[in-house]
Design a protein around this motif. Structure first.
Motif, PDB file in Angstrom:
ATOM      1  N   LYS A   8       0.829  -1.165   0.065  1.00 46.26           N
ATOM      2  CA  LYS A   8      -0.068   0.160   0.071  1.00 46.26           C
ATOM      3  C   LYS A   8       0.744   1.118  -0.056  1.00 46.26           C
ATOM      4  CE  LYS A   8      -3.723  -2.199   2.664  1.00 46.26           C
ATOM      5  NZ  LYS A   8      -4.195  -2.143   3.805  1.00 46.26           N
ATOM      6  N   LEU A   9       1.687   1.149   0.794  1.00 46.07           N
ATOM      7  CA  LEU A   9       2.738   2.279   0.868  1.00 46.07           C
ATOM      8  C   LEU A   9       3.563   2.639  -0.414  1.00 46.07           C
ATOM      9  CD1 LEU A   9       4.016   4.689   2.748  1.00 46.07           C
ATOM     10  CD2 LEU A   9       5.743   2.822   3.423  1.00 46.07           C
ATOM     11  N   LEU A  10       3.819   1.505  -1.061  1.00 49.34           N
ATOM     12  CA  LEU A  10       4.914   1.743  -2.233  1.00 49.34           C
ATOM     13  C   LEU A  10       3.744   2.232  -3.452  1.00 49.34           C
ATOM     14  CD1 LEU A  10       6.955  -1.703  -2.258  1.00 49.34           C
ATOM     15  CD2 LEU A  10       7.770   0.849  -2.063  1.00 49.34           C
ATOM     16  N   ALA A  11       2.479   1.694  -3.365  1.00 54.09           N
ATOM     17  CA  ALA A  11       1.462   2.039  -4.406  1.00 54.09           C
ATOM     18  C   ALA A  11       1.099   3.757  -4.194  1.00 54.09           C
ATOM     19  CB  ALA A  11       0.340   1.298  -4.195  1.00 54.09           C
ATOM     20  N   THR A  12       1.631   4.408  -3.070  1.00 54.43           N
ATOM     21  CA  THR A  12       1.218   5.806  -3.179  1.00 54.43           C
ATOM     22  C   THR A  12       2.473   6.758  -3.080  1.00 54.43           C
ATOM     23  OG1 THR A  12       1.260   5.709  -0.741  1.00 54.43           O
ATOM     24  CG2 THR A  12      -0.943   5.289  -1.862  1.00 54.43           C
ATOM     25  N   SER A  13       3.701   5.895  -3.399  1.00 54.69           N
ATOM     26  CA  SER A  13       4.910   6.493  -3.647  1.00 54.69           C
ATOM     27  C   SER A  13       5.242   6.799  -4.983  1.00 54.69           C
ATOM     28  CB  SER A  13       6.191   5.407  -2.908  1.00 54.69           C
ATOM     29  OG  SER A  13       5.732   5.402  -1.799  1.00 54.69           O
ATOM     30  N   HIS A  14       6.307   7.732  -4.962  1.00 54.55           N
ATOM     31  CA  HIS A  14       6.525   7.993  -6.351  1.00 54.55           C
ATOM     32  C   HIS A  14       8.215   7.510  -6.684  1.00 54.55           C
ATOM     33  CE1 HIS A  14       3.087  10.233  -7.328  1.00 54.55           C
ATOM     34  NE2 HIS A  14       3.194  10.634  -6.179  1.00 54.55           N
ATOM     35  N   ILE A  15       9.078   7.826  -5.424  1.00 52.91           N
ATOM     36  CA  ILE A  15      10.223   7.619  -5.595  1.00 52.91           C
ATOM     37  C   ILE A  15      10.825   6.523  -4.467  1.00 52.91           C
ATOM     38  CG2 ILE A  15      12.631   8.565  -5.454  1.00 52.91           C
ATOM     39  CD1 ILE A  15      11.332  11.165  -6.409  1.00 52.91           C
ATOM     40  N   TYR A  16      11.715   5.576  -4.751  1.00 52.66           N
ATOM     41  CA  TYR A  16      12.162   4.774  -3.682  1.00 52.66           C
ATOM     42  C   TYR A  16      13.670   5.197  -3.288  1.00 52.66           C
ATOM     43  CZ  TYR A  16      14.722   0.681  -1.533  1.00 52.66           C
ATOM     44  OH  TYR A  16      15.175  -0.258  -0.671  1.00 52.66           O
ATOM     45  N   VAL A  17      14.000   5.429  -2.105  1.00 53.78           N
ATOM     46  CA  VAL A  17      15.347   6.040  -1.721  1.00 53.78           C
ATOM     47  C   VAL A  17      15.768   5.010  -0.535  1.00 53.78           C
ATOM     48  CG1 VAL A  17      16.750   7.862  -0.684  1.00 53.78           C
ATOM     49  CG2 VAL A  17      14.586   8.406  -2.108  1.00 53.78           C
ATOM     50  N   MET A  18      17.022   4.518  -0.935  1.00 51.82           N
ATOM     51  CA  MET A  18      17.631   3.691  -0.063  1.00 51.82           C
ATOM     52  C   MET A  18      19.201   4.239   0.380  1.00 51.82           C
ATOM     53  SD  MET A  18      18.949  -0.232  -0.454  1.00 51.82           S
ATOM     54  CE  MET A  18      20.664   0.201  -0.823  1.00 51.82           C
ATOM     55  N   SER A  19      19.352   4.321   1.637  1.00 51.02           N
ATOM     56  CA  SER A  19      20.510   5.293   1.950  1.00 51.02           C
ATOM     57  C   SER A  19      21.483   4.170   2.962  1.00 51.02           C
ATOM     58  CB  SER A  19      20.422   6.347   2.741  1.00 51.02           C
ATOM     59  OG  SER A  19      19.490   6.394   3.721  1.00 51.02           O
ATOM     60  N   SER A  20      21.253   2.877   2.514  1.00 52.45           N
ATOM     61  CA  SER A  20      22.127   2.068   3.236  1.00 52.45           C
ATOM     62  C   SER A  20      23.752   1.933   3.454  1.00 52.45           C
ATOM     63  CB  SER A  20      21.801   0.396   2.923  1.00 52.45           C
ATOM     64  OG  SER A  20      20.259   0.327   3.408  1.00 52.45           O
ATOM     65  N   ARG A  21      24.328   1.705   4.231  1.00 54.49           N
ATOM     66  CA  ARG A  21      25.786   1.545   4.347  1.00 54.49           C
ATOM     67  C   ARG A  21      26.285   0.038   3.915  1.00 54.49           C
ATOM     68  NH1 ARG A  21      25.355   4.256   9.539  1.00 54.49           N
ATOM     69  NH2 ARG A  21      25.617   6.473   9.318  1.00 54.49           N
ATOM     70  N   LEU A  22      25.335  -0.764   4.022  1.00 57.59           N
ATOM     71  CA  LEU A  22      25.562  -2.287   4.049  1.00 57.59           C
ATOM     72  C   LEU A  22      24.261  -2.852   3.490  1.00 57.59           C
ATOM     73  CD1 LEU A  22      27.977  -4.160   4.358  1.00 57.59           C
ATOM     74  CD2 LEU A  22      26.938  -4.870   6.511  1.00 57.59           C
ATOM     75  N   GLU A  23      24.404  -3.696   2.446  1.00 65.05           N
ATOM     76  CA  GLU A  23      23.075  -4.371   1.811  1.00 65.05           C
ATOM     77  C   GLU A  23      23.856  -5.742   1.376  1.00 65.05           C
ATOM     78  OE1 GLU A  23      20.155  -4.345   1.980  1.00 65.05           O
ATOM     79  OE2 GLU A  23      19.800  -2.369   2.810  1.00 65.05           O
ATOM     80  N   SER A  24      22.880  -6.565   0.963  1.00 61.07           N
ATOM     81  CA  SER A  24      23.144  -7.630  -0.042  1.00 61.07           C
ATOM     82  C   SER A  24      22.189  -7.531  -1.384  1.00 61.07           C
ATOM     83  CB  SER A  24      23.049  -9.131   0.605  1.00 61.07           C
ATOM     84  OG  SER A  24      21.605  -9.187   1.029  1.00 61.07           O
ATOM     85  N   MET A  25      21.233  -8.064  -1.497  1.00 64.03           N
ATOM     86  CA  MET A  25      20.452  -7.642  -2.673  1.00 64.03           C
ATOM     87  C   MET A  25      19.029  -7.366  -1.890  1.00 64.03           C
ATOM     88  SD  MET A  25      19.499  -7.048  -5.692  1.00 64.03           S
ATOM     89  CE  MET A  25      20.753  -7.638  -6.374  1.00 64.03           C
ATOM     90  N   PRO A  26      18.899  -5.975  -1.603  1.00 68.89           N
ATOM     91  CA  PRO A  26      17.609  -5.564  -0.907  1.00 68.89           C
ATOM     92  C   PRO A  26      16.200  -5.995  -1.438  1.00 68.89           C
ATOM     93  CG  PRO A  26      18.946  -3.779  -1.713  1.00 68.89           C
ATOM     94  CD  PRO A  26      19.574  -5.099  -2.294  1.00 68.89           C
ATOM     95  N   ASN A  27      15.743  -6.873  -0.744  1.00 62.97           N
ATOM     96  CA  ASN A  27      14.233  -6.957  -0.892  1.00 62.97           C
ATOM     97  C   ASN A  27      13.462  -5.688  -1.206  1.00 62.97           C
ATOM     98  OD1 ASN A  27      14.420  -9.904  -1.361  1.00 62.97           O
ATOM     99  ND2 ASN A  27      14.006 -10.233   1.018  1.00 62.97           N
ATOM    100  N   THR A  28      13.499  -4.905  -0.532  1.00 61.45           N
ATOM    101  CA  THR A  28      12.720  -3.626  -0.485  1.00 61.45           C
ATOM    102  C   THR A  28      12.980  -2.915  -1.959  1.00 61.45           C
ATOM    103  OG1 THR A  28      14.504  -2.236   0.637  1.00 61.45           O
ATOM    104  CG2 THR A  28      12.953  -3.091   1.998  1.00 61.45           C
ATOM    105  N   LEU A  29      14.273  -3.168  -2.625  1.00 66.77           N
ATOM    106  CA  LEU A  29      14.365  -2.550  -3.833  1.00 66.77           C
ATOM    107  C   LEU A  29      13.728  -3.241  -4.740  1.00 66.77           C
ATOM    108  CD1 LEU A  29      15.993  -0.438  -5.965  1.00 66.77           C
ATOM    109  CD2 LEU A  29      17.928  -2.079  -5.672  1.00 66.77           C
ATOM    110  N   LEU A  30      13.642  -4.659  -4.747  1.00 66.86           N
ATOM    111  CA  LEU A  30      12.848  -5.420  -5.695  1.00 66.86           C
ATOM    112  C   LEU A  30      11.311  -4.960  -5.538  1.00 66.86           C
ATOM    113  CD1 LEU A  30      14.489  -8.849  -5.047  1.00 66.86           C
ATOM    114  CD2 LEU A  30      15.099  -7.083  -6.811  1.00 66.86           C
ATOM    115  N   GLU A  31      10.856  -4.837  -4.378  1.00 64.24           N
ATOM    116  CA  GLU A  31       9.455  -4.692  -4.146  1.00 64.24           C
ATOM    117  C   GLU A  31       9.316  -3.093  -4.882  1.00 64.24           C
ATOM    118  OE1 GLU A  31       8.445  -7.266   0.071  1.00 64.24           O
ATOM    119  OE2 GLU A  31       9.477  -5.008   0.192  1.00 64.24           O
TER     120      GLU A  31
END
Length: 131
Positions: A8-31
């Motif tokens: 629901k939150l993604l459906a009402t968003s326009h831009i995804y911003v991820m400011s992580s210092r450490l990740e692998s393959m973030p599921n949130t990016l795929l979503e």
């Protein structure tokens, strides 16, 4: 937030911003890709495997808050670019990250003989972008 609320939150968003210092393959990016969002991420973990800077999103150096802000401003101001990036991201995730695509890739690994190099094809994101 509860995971059920993420869509629901993604459906009402326009831009995804991820400011992580450490990740692998973030599921949130795929979503976010599946939701058709343009992405702005730091160069943490696997983000560079999916994002081509300026094509389907923006990549910033770790700790670069000014760079993140500049990219956010660019996408806020340019609705056409934001839309193009989001449509491309949806195609990327639905082409390369679908259950059937992941199953085919895993079967290639399992079907290789012991001692063989695994037969894994990396997603051709650059080829998809050029279409």
């Amino acid at each position: 937030i509860a995971h059920e609320e993420v869509g629901k939150l993604l459906a009402t968003s326009h831009i995804y911003v991820m400011s992580s210092r450490l990740e692998s393959m973030p599921n949130t990016l795929l979503e976010a890709f599946d939701a058709g969002l343009a992405a702005i991420c730091t160069k943490a973990g696997g983000t560079g495997e999916l994002i081509r800077n300026g094509m389907n999103g923006f990549l910033c150096e770790l700790e670069d808050s000014e760079g993140l802000a500049k990219c956010m401003k660019t996408l806020i101001d340019d609705t056409e670019l934001r839309g193009e990036m989001g449509r491309l991201n949806r195609r990327i995730v639905r082409t390369f990250m679908s259950s059937s695509a992941k199953s085919r890739s895993l079967l290639k690994v399992y079907s290789s003989m012991p001692g063989d190099e695994p037969q894994v094809d990396l997603p051709d994101i650059d080829g998809l972008i050029k279409k």
